[in-house]
Design a protein around this motif. Structure first.
Motif, short mmCIF file in Angstrom:
data_model
loop_
_atom_site.label_atom_id
_atom_site.label_comp_id
_atom_site.label_asym_id
_atom_site.label_seq_id
_atom_site.Cartn_x
_atom_site.Cartn_y
_atom_site.Cartn_z
N UNK A 56 27.14 0.78 -100.82
CA UNK A 56 26.78 0.23 -99.51
C UNK A 56 26.29 1.33 -98.57
N UNK A 57 26.97 2.47 -98.59
CA UNK A 57 26.53 3.60 -97.76
C UNK A 57 25.16 4.09 -98.22
N UNK A 58 24.97 4.18 -99.54
CA UNK A 58 23.70 4.66 -100.08
C UNK A 58 22.55 3.74 -99.70
N UNK A 59 22.80 2.42 -99.66
CA UNK A 59 21.74 1.49 -99.26
C UNK A 59 21.29 1.76 -97.83
N UNK B 43 17.56 3.31 -96.25
CA UNK B 43 16.74 2.74 -95.18
C UNK B 43 16.30 3.79 -94.18
N UNK B 44 17.13 4.82 -94.02
CA UNK B 44 16.81 5.89 -93.08
C UNK B 44 16.14 7.07 -93.77
N UNK B 45 15.86 6.90 -95.08
CA UNK B 45 15.26 7.99 -95.87
C UNK B 45 16.10 9.25 -95.77
N UNK C 104 22.67 6.63 -88.91
CA UNK C 104 21.40 7.16 -89.40
C UNK C 104 20.17 6.46 -88.85
N UNK C 105 20.32 5.15 -88.56
CA UNK C 105 19.15 4.37 -88.13
C UNK C 105 19.20 3.97 -86.66
N UNK C 106 20.36 4.17 -86.02
CA UNK C 106 20.51 3.74 -84.64
C UNK C 106 20.60 2.23 -84.50
N UNK C 107 20.89 1.53 -85.62
CA UNK C 107 20.96 0.07 -85.60
C UNK C 107 22.40 -0.40 -85.50
#
Length: 371
Positions: free
Chosen positions: A132-135, A139-141, A29-32
């Protein structure tokens, strides 16, 4: 363990799966791409775990964490716990579906915290993985639905070294962890495994349960009582009082207990835990029991100075004396079994020689109820 050299704690399979799930979600989701990830622990607290791998796979991302059991003798130590995370085209906003993939067992018998047919991911780690997935999604809204599939490399082979086959968990290991942390040689963990095995036995309708102190004594008990199903046999190790009390609390009508003479001495002493490091053998009492069994006086004196209870037992002049001592020990142990189990179940103590011969069987029916 010494004050200057404490045993190292580790983290559970649930925490490992949570770390893998969050790392995969962050890349998806964030590319991180992260080398370590901070995850929530069941009941509060957080832990940072290293990430062994993270990579795109198909339409989602797979990540893995190497399970670290610390200094606990844990068969899952070093296992590669992975999680594949993907978007769900249909699903409630913010929903996280936790699934079991290759190497994660599936429940086939009732009595466990997970329903029959479901992957063997206990409620606490299931919620931990979803959190953990929800956190990461927050972060990616991202408010879409996500699916997290837990995988364990070689999980089916690892599971053969656990109680999973007996508990009806097939195809892999269980994802566990009420606290998220592995505490070395945890008594609470062993007691939990005893309780879980009893829950399965009761859910299967067993009215009797057989306890043993280990694998060998269990094999002897099952050979002696072939009518006792494998699912009704529980290795209680040194947890003498806990096992009896837990079985009685679950309404078992009959409890069998298999032990060697060394453990039987500890039982006769009335010790709740029979581990050698928890309480010493009372060799003075043992010498007295030898005298009660009719052993020669000089042998009784030497038994009172033995290195171990087994050492003392092997001083017996012959089989008759061994059987006599086992009979005395079983008689002394039975009131303590009744004390720990309470008035409900019938009790049977089977004492085996170290070569596997059944020396004595001592029975105690439930106390008669007053009219």
């Amino acid at each position: 363990m010494t004050p200057g050299n404490p045993l190292r704690e580790g983290f559970t399979t649930g925490t490992a799966a949570s770390g893998a799930a969050k790392a995969a979600t962050l890349l998806l989701l964030c590319g991180r791409e992260v080398a370590s990830v901070d995850v929530p622990l069941p009941g509060g607290g957080r832990l940072t775990v290293p990430v062994a791998a993270v990579r795109p796979e198909g339409g989602g991302v797979f990540a893995a964490v190497i399970k670290d059991g610390g200094d606990d003798p844990d068969v899952t130590h070093g296992a590669r716990i992975g999680c594949f995370v993907e978007r769900l085209p249909q699903g409630a906003p913010g929903e996280v579906v936790v699934a079991g993939g290759e190497g994660v067992g599936r429940v086939t018998l009732p009595g466990l915290p997970v329903a029959v047919g479901e992957p063997a991911i206990n409620p606490a780690p299931r919620a931990q993985i979803a959190a953990a997935v929800a956190e990461a999604a927050a972060l990616a809204s991202c408010d879409g639905a996500l699916r997290a599939e837990v995988r364990v490399a070689g999980g089916e082979a690892i599971a053969r070294k656990t109680l999973n086959p007996r508990l009806g968990i097939v195809g892999g290991i269980s994802i566990l962890g009420a606290s998220g942390i592995v505490r070395p040689f945890s008594h609470a963990a062993w007691e939990a495994s005893i309780a879980e095995a009893l829950d399965v036995a009761r859910a299967l309708g067993h009215e009797a349960v057989g306890f043993s102190t280990g694998r060998r004594s269990e094999a002897l008990l099952r050979a002696h009582l072939p009518q006792l199903p494998e699912t009704a046999c529980v290795q209680a190790a040194d947890f003498f009082a806990f096992a009896l009390g837990a079985a009685a609390a679950r309404g078992f009508r009959e409890i069998f207990y298999a032990a060697y003479p060394g453990k039987c001495v500890k039982m006769a002493q009335g010790l709740a835990n029979t581990h050698a490091h928890r309480a010493d053998t009372d060799f003075s009492a043992l010498a007295g029991w030898c005298r009660e069994a009719g052993w020669p006086g000089d042998v009784c004196a030497r038994a009172g100075k033995a290195n171990t209870a087994r050492h003392a037992f092997e001083m017996a002049p012959g089989t008759r004396e061994k059987t006599a001592l086992a009979t005395v020990l079983a008689a002394a142990a039975m009131p303590h079994m009744r004390r720990f189990a309470g008035p409900g179940p019938a009790l049977t103590l089977c004492v085996f020689d170290f070569d596997g011969v059944l020396l004595v069987t001592k029975k105690s029916p439930p106390p008669a109820r007053g009219g």
